[in-house]
Design a protein around this motif. Structure first.
Motif, PDB file in Angstrom:
ATOM      1  N   GLY A 187      21.408 -35.704 -67.857  1.00  0.00           N
ATOM      2  CA  GLY A 187      21.485 -35.286 -69.241  1.00  0.00           C
ATOM      3  C   GLY A 187      22.487 -36.127 -70.007  1.00  0.00           C
ATOM      4  O   GLY A 187      23.193 -36.962 -69.442  1.00  0.00           O
ATOM      5  N   GLN A 188      22.571 -35.907 -71.315  1.00  0.00           N
ATOM      6  CA  GLN A 188      23.490 -36.660 -72.165  1.00  0.00           C
ATOM      7  C   GLN A 188      24.921 -36.144 -72.094  1.00  0.00           C
ATOM      8  O   GLN A 188      25.843 -36.836 -72.517  1.00  0.00           O
ATOM      9  N   GLY A 189      25.110 -34.959 -71.570  1.00  0.00           N
ATOM     10  CA  GLY A 189      26.435 -34.392 -71.420  1.00  0.00           C
ATOM     11  C   GLY A 189      26.787 -33.414 -72.528  1.00  0.00           C
ATOM     12  O   GLY A 189      26.301 -33.528 -73.656  1.00  0.00           O
ATOM     13  N   THR A 190      27.630 -32.459 -72.197  1.00  0.00           N
ATOM     14  CA  THR A 190      28.141 -31.513 -73.166  1.00  0.00           C
ATOM     15  C   THR A 190      29.652 -31.398 -72.996  1.00  0.00           C
ATOM     16  O   THR A 190      30.153 -31.297 -71.877  1.00  0.00           O
ATOM     17  N   GLN A 191      30.381 -31.457 -74.103  1.00  0.00           N
ATOM     18  CA  GLN A 191      31.842 -31.461 -74.068  1.00  0.00           C
ATOM     19  C   GLN A 191      32.378 -30.057 -73.854  1.00  0.00           C
ATOM     20  O   GLN A 191      32.005 -29.119 -74.564  1.00  0.00           O
TER      21      GLN A 191
END
Length: 120
Positions: free
Chosen positions: A111-115
């Motif tokens: 995935g693109q990532g989540t902060q």
């Protein structure tokens, strides 16, 4: 094509909780292991938790007892429940999945990532 989309990240105070989710979609025959990794700038990406299709789990020592990974195979979704959060948990959290898209095609997807930011 296969996509993994994370959600649920954000800002939380120390001691608080968050649940991040990752849903896989696209041309999928089956999903084997799924996992959550995290990375801060200048640091190596590290495995946080992983889960097999059958539900067997592994956790990094730093999160054991605080985080719980789970999955809903019918929804192609993996979750990470994060409790008792600490500032050192601050990172971008990435979803990873081992996906078979045909009889002879199997690859890791990200995935693109989540902060996730833990701060007072």
């Amino acid at each position: 094509q296969v996509q993994l989309v994370e959600s649920g990240g954000g800002l939380v105070q120390p001691g608080g909780s968050l649940r991040v989710s990752c849903a896989a979609s696209g041309r999928i025959l089956s999903i084997n292991a799924m996992g959550w990794y995290r990375q801060d700038p200048g640091k190596q990406r590290e495995l946080v938790a992983a889960i097999t299709r059958g539900g067997a789990t592994n956790y990094a020592d730093s999160v054991k007892g605080r985080f719980t990974i789970s999955r809903d195979n019918a929804k192609n979704t993996v979750y990470l429940q994060m409790n008792s959060l600490k500032p050192e948990d601050t990172a971008v959290y990435y979803c990873n999945a081992d996906i078979k898209i045909s009889w002879n095609q199997r690859s890791d997807y990200w995935g693109q990532g989540t902060q996730v930011t833990v701060s007072s």
